[in-house]
Design a protein around this motif. Structure first.
Motif, PDB file in Angstrom:
ATOM      1  N   UNK A   1       0.864  -1.179   0.000  1.00  0.00           N
ATOM      2  CA  UNK A   1       0.000   0.000   0.000  1.00  0.00           C
ATOM      3  C   UNK A   1       0.902   1.230   0.000  1.00  0.00           C
ATOM      4  N   UNK A   2       0.753   2.107  -0.985  1.00  0.00           N
ATOM      5  CA  UNK A   2       1.577   3.317  -1.018  1.00  0.00           C
ATOM      6  C   UNK A   2       1.389   4.166   0.243  1.00  0.00           C
ATOM      7  N   UNK A   3       2.357   5.001   0.540  1.00  0.00           N
ATOM      8  CA  UNK A   3       2.388   5.759   1.785  1.00  0.00           C
ATOM      9  C   UNK A   3       1.188   6.682   1.959  1.00  0.00           C
ATOM     10  N   UNK A   4       0.841   7.435   0.958  1.00  0.00           N
ATOM     11  CA  UNK A   4      -0.254   8.408   1.095  1.00  0.00           C
ATOM     12  C   UNK A   4      -1.592   7.712   1.360  1.00  0.00           C
ATOM     13  N   UNK A   5      -1.996   6.693   0.574  1.00  0.00           N
ATOM     14  CA  UNK A   5      -3.248   5.994   0.916  1.00  0.00           C
ATOM     15  C   UNK A   5      -3.171   5.297   2.275  1.00  0.00           C
ATOM     16  N   UNK A   6      -2.018   4.768   2.644  1.00  0.00           N
ATOM     17  CA  UNK A   6      -1.885   4.096   3.938  1.00  0.00           C
ATOM     18  C   UNK A   6      -2.096   5.095   5.072  1.00  0.00           C
ATOM     19  N   UNK A   7      -1.522   6.279   4.936  1.00  0.00           N
ATOM     20  CA  UNK A   7      -1.690   7.312   5.962  1.00  0.00           C
ATOM     21  C   UNK A   7      -3.147   7.763   6.033  1.00  0.00           C
ATOM     22  N   UNK A   8      -3.776   7.925   4.879  1.00  0.00           N
ATOM     23  CA  UNK A   8      -5.190   8.322   4.841  1.00  0.00           C
ATOM     24  C   UNK A   8      -6.055   7.266   5.513  1.00  0.00           C
ATOM     25  N   UNK A   9      -5.810   5.992   5.193  1.00  0.00           N
ATOM     26  CA  UNK A   9      -6.563   4.906   5.826  1.00  0.00           C
ATOM     27  C   UNK A   9      -6.340   4.893   7.338  1.00  0.00           C
ATOM     28  N   UNK A  10      -5.128   5.190   7.759  1.00  0.00           N
ATOM     29  CA  UNK A  10      -4.830   5.238   9.181  1.00  0.00           C
ATOM     30  C   UNK A  10      -5.632   6.343   9.871  1.00  0.00           C
TER      31      UNK A  10
END
Length: 148
Positions: free
Chosen positions: A23-32
């Protein structure tokens, strides 16, 4: 059951985990960020949809389910955990699993499956309100008898 969004999410997450889908960093951070706000927002939704008249009509079964969740389950299973020799940190984890409030996802699941969402919301509200008292009491009892 195959249309339940929670089940679909679990299956898709399991597949993504098994194939090690990055999972790329930006979507992972958003999901978090979304994950961190999911429970408070869901509790607000349960509270906003809470109908006092219907809640009072179903108070007796809600109190029964709340008693089972916060007192009954720990009362039955904590002695077994102690007899099996679980460490203090494990006893606390078992206590939290047994005596924590009912999850908000139960309301979503009950509503999506055309079940008794009013009773479910009652149980969520009662267990959320009372769990601070019962968890404190359980911790006091476990400390008093030397389990933790």
């Amino acid at each position: 059951m195959a249309k339940n969004p929670i089940i679909i999410g679990i299956v898709l997450g399991l597949i993504a985990s098994l194939v090690r889908l990055p999972i790329p960093t930006i979507p992972a951070r958003t999901l978090n960020y979304v994950a961190q706000t999911a429970t408070p927002i869901a509790l607000l939704a349960v509270g906003a949809g809470f109908d006092t008249k219907q809640a009072i009509a179903r108070l007796k079964p809600a109190l029964g389910a709340t008693f089972i969740k916060l007192i009954g389950l720990p009362l039955v299973f904590l002695p077994f955990a102690y007899k099996f020799g679980f460490a203090p940190s494990e006893m606390v984890a078992i206590l939290i699993m047994l005596a924590s409030p009912t999850t908000v996802s139960c309301y979503v699941m009950a509503k999506n499956m055309d079940n008794d969402d009013i009773l479910t919301s009652n149980v969520i509200v009662l267990t959320t309100l009372l769990s601070s008292v019962t968890l404190t009491l359980w911790i006091f009892i476990l400390r008093s008898i030397g389990c933790i």
